[in-house]
Design a protein around this motif. Structure first.
Motif, PDB file in Angstrom:
ATOM      1  N   GLN A 298       0.832  -1.203   0.000  1.00 59.41           N
ATOM      2  CA  GLN A 298       0.000   0.000   0.000  1.00 59.41           C
ATOM      3  C   GLN A 298       0.864   1.249   0.000  1.00 59.41           C
ATOM      4  O   GLN A 298       0.588   2.213  -0.711  1.00 59.41           O
ATOM      5  N   GLU A 299       1.935   1.245   0.800  1.00 62.15           N
ATOM      6  CA  GLU A 299       2.843   2.386   0.832  1.00 62.15           C
ATOM      7  C   GLU A 299       3.506   2.585  -0.540  1.00 62.15           C
ATOM      8  O   GLU A 299       3.617   3.709  -1.023  1.00 62.15           O
ATOM      9  N   HIS A 300       3.915   1.496  -1.150  1.00 64.38           N
ATOM     10  CA  HIS A 300       4.531   1.562  -2.482  1.00 64.38           C
ATOM     11  C   HIS A 300       3.523   2.089  -3.504  1.00 64.38           C
ATOM     12  O   HIS A 300       3.853   2.941  -4.332  1.00 64.38           O
ATOM     13  N   TYR A 301       2.311   1.607  -3.442  1.00 58.64           N
ATOM     14  CA  TYR A 301       1.253   2.073  -4.345  1.00 58.64           C
ATOM     15  C   TYR A 301       1.008   3.569  -4.162  1.00 58.64           C
ATOM     16  O   TYR A 301       0.888   4.316  -5.141  1.00 58.64           O
ATOM     17  N   ASP A 302       0.937   4.016  -2.910  1.00 57.52           N
ATOM     18  CA  ASP A 302       0.695   5.438  -2.631  1.00 57.52           C
ATOM     19  C   ASP A 302       1.803   6.315  -3.212  1.00 57.52           C
ATOM     20  O   ASP A 302       1.529   7.379  -3.783  1.00 57.52           O
ATOM     21  N   LEU A 303       3.055   5.866  -3.080  1.00 62.00           N
ATOM     22  CA  LEU A 303       4.173   6.624  -3.640  1.00 62.00           C
ATOM     23  C   LEU A 303       4.086   6.689  -5.160  1.00 62.00           C
ATOM     24  O   LEU A 303       4.291   7.742  -5.764  1.00 62.00           O
ATOM     25  N   LEU A 304       3.770   5.560  -5.791  1.00 59.19           N
ATOM     26  CA  LEU A 304       3.646   5.541  -7.247  1.00 59.19           C
ATOM     27  C   LEU A 304       2.472   6.396  -7.720  1.00 59.19           C
ATOM     28  O   LEU A 304       2.577   7.084  -8.742  1.00 59.19           O
ATOM     29  N   ALA A 305       1.374   6.372  -6.991  1.00 59.34           N
ATOM     30  CA  ALA A 305       0.216   7.181  -7.353  1.00 59.34           C
ATOM     31  C   ALA A 305       0.554   8.671  -7.258  1.00 59.34           C
ATOM     32  O   ALA A 305       0.164   9.459  -8.124  1.00 59.34           O
ATOM     33  N   GLU A 306       1.293   9.060  -6.227  1.00 63.59           N
ATOM     34  CA  GLU A 306       1.707  10.457  -6.074  1.00 63.59           C
ATOM     35  C   GLU A 306       2.661  10.856  -7.196  1.00 63.59           C
ATOM     36  O   GLU A 306       2.550  11.950  -7.758  1.00 63.59           O
TER      37      GLU A 306
ATOM     38  N   LYS B  71       2.037  13.785 -10.083  1.00 64.19           N
ATOM     39  CA  LYS B  71       2.967  14.874 -10.368  1.00 64.19           C
ATOM     40  C   LYS B  71       3.403  14.843 -11.837  1.00 64.19           C
ATOM     41  O   LYS B  71       3.526  15.897 -12.465  1.00 64.19           O
ATOM     42  N   LEU B  72       3.646  13.664 -12.381  1.00 59.64           N
ATOM     43  CA  LEU B  72       4.024  13.555 -13.788  1.00 59.64           C
ATOM     44  C   LEU B  72       2.909  14.063 -14.700  1.00 59.64           C
ATOM     45  O   LEU B  72       3.182  14.751 -15.685  1.00 59.64           O
ATOM     46  N   ARG B  73       1.681  13.727 -14.380  1.00 60.18           N
ATOM     47  CA  ARG B  73       0.552  14.206 -15.185  1.00 60.18           C
ATOM     48  C   ARG B  73       0.437  15.724 -15.112  1.00 60.18           C
ATOM     49  O   ARG B  73       0.181  16.390 -16.116  1.00 60.18           O
ATOM     50  N   ARG B  74       0.635  16.289 -13.928  1.00 61.77           N
ATOM     51  CA  ARG B  74       0.594  17.739 -13.779  1.00 61.77           C
ATOM     52  C   ARG B  74       1.720  18.384 -14.574  1.00 61.77           C
ATOM     53  O   ARG B  74       1.511  19.362 -15.295  1.00 61.77           O
TER      54      ARG B  74
ATOM     55  N   TYR C  99       3.261  17.176 -17.130  1.00 63.89           N
ATOM     56  CA  TYR C  99       2.985  17.002 -18.552  1.00 63.89           C
ATOM     57  C   TYR C  99       1.987  18.055 -19.038  1.00 63.89           C
ATOM     58  O   TYR C  99       2.155  18.648 -20.088  1.00 63.89           O
ATOM     59  N   ALA C 100       0.966  18.304 -18.238  1.00 60.09           N
ATOM     60  CA  ALA C 100      -0.035  19.307 -18.610  1.00 60.09           C
ATOM     61  C   ALA C 100       0.600  20.695 -18.683  1.00 60.09           C
ATOM     62  O   ALA C 100       0.316  21.463 -19.598  1.00 60.09           O
ATOM     63  N   ILE C 101       1.473  21.001 -17.743  1.00 56.75           N
ATOM     64  CA  ILE C 101       2.152  22.294 -17.756  1.00 56.75           C
ATOM     65  C   ILE C 101       3.044  22.393 -18.986  1.00 56.75           C
ATOM     66  O   ILE C 101       3.054  23.412 -19.677  1.00 56.75           O
ATOM     67  N   ALA C 102       3.788  21.327 -19.278  1.00 59.44           N
ATOM     68  CA  ALA C 102       4.681  21.331 -20.438  1.00 59.44           C
ATOM     69  C   ALA C 102       3.889  21.468 -21.727  1.00 59.44           C
ATOM     70  O   ALA C 102       4.274  22.219 -22.629  1.00 59.44           O
ATOM     71  N   ALA C 103       2.778  20.760 -21.818  1.00 58.54           N
ATOM     72  CA  ALA C 103       1.947  20.839 -23.020  1.00 58.54           C
ATOM     73  C   ALA C 103       1.383  22.250 -23.164  1.00 58.54           C
ATOM     74  O   ALA C 103       1.365  22.817 -24.256  1.00 58.54           O
ATOM     75  N   ASP C 104       0.946  22.828 -22.049  1.00 60.61           N
ATOM     76  CA  ASP C 104       0.407  24.185 -22.073  1.00 60.61           C
ATOM     77  C   ASP C 104       1.489  25.176 -22.510  1.00 60.61           C
ATOM     78  O   ASP C 104       1.232  26.070 -23.307  1.00 60.61           O
ATOM     79  N   THR C 105       2.693  25.000 -22.006  1.00 59.94           N
ATOM     80  CA  THR C 105       3.801  25.875 -22.377  1.00 59.94           C
ATOM     81  C   THR C 105       4.121  25.734 -23.849  1.00 59.94           C
ATOM     82  O   THR C 105       4.358  26.727 -24.541  1.00 59.94           O
TER      83      THR C 105
END
Length: 65
Positions: A15-23, A27-30, A32-38
């Protein structure tokens, strides 16, 4: 350690490993969205700059009063 305790410990670790990967994915999705917007903003700015160099035959010159 009983098998139930072992499974609970393993579940907790997973569960701890999953939580870290989900976080990390969040962050990667955010990012990516910023990079795409830029990138989109950069492309639009370049289009605007390029349009400044187009012949002005279709536009009116501003009047000087």
């Amino acid at each position: 350690m009983s098998s139930e305790q072992h499974l609970q410990h393993k579940r907790h670790a997973l569960q701890e490993h999953y939580d870290l990967l989900a976080e990390k994915l969040k962050k990667l999705r955010r990012d990516y969205a910023i990079a795409a917007d830029t990138l989109i903003r950069f492309q639009l700015e370049k289009q605007n700059v390029a349009s400044d160099y187009l012949p002005m035959s279709h536009t009116k010159m501003p009047s000087c009063n």
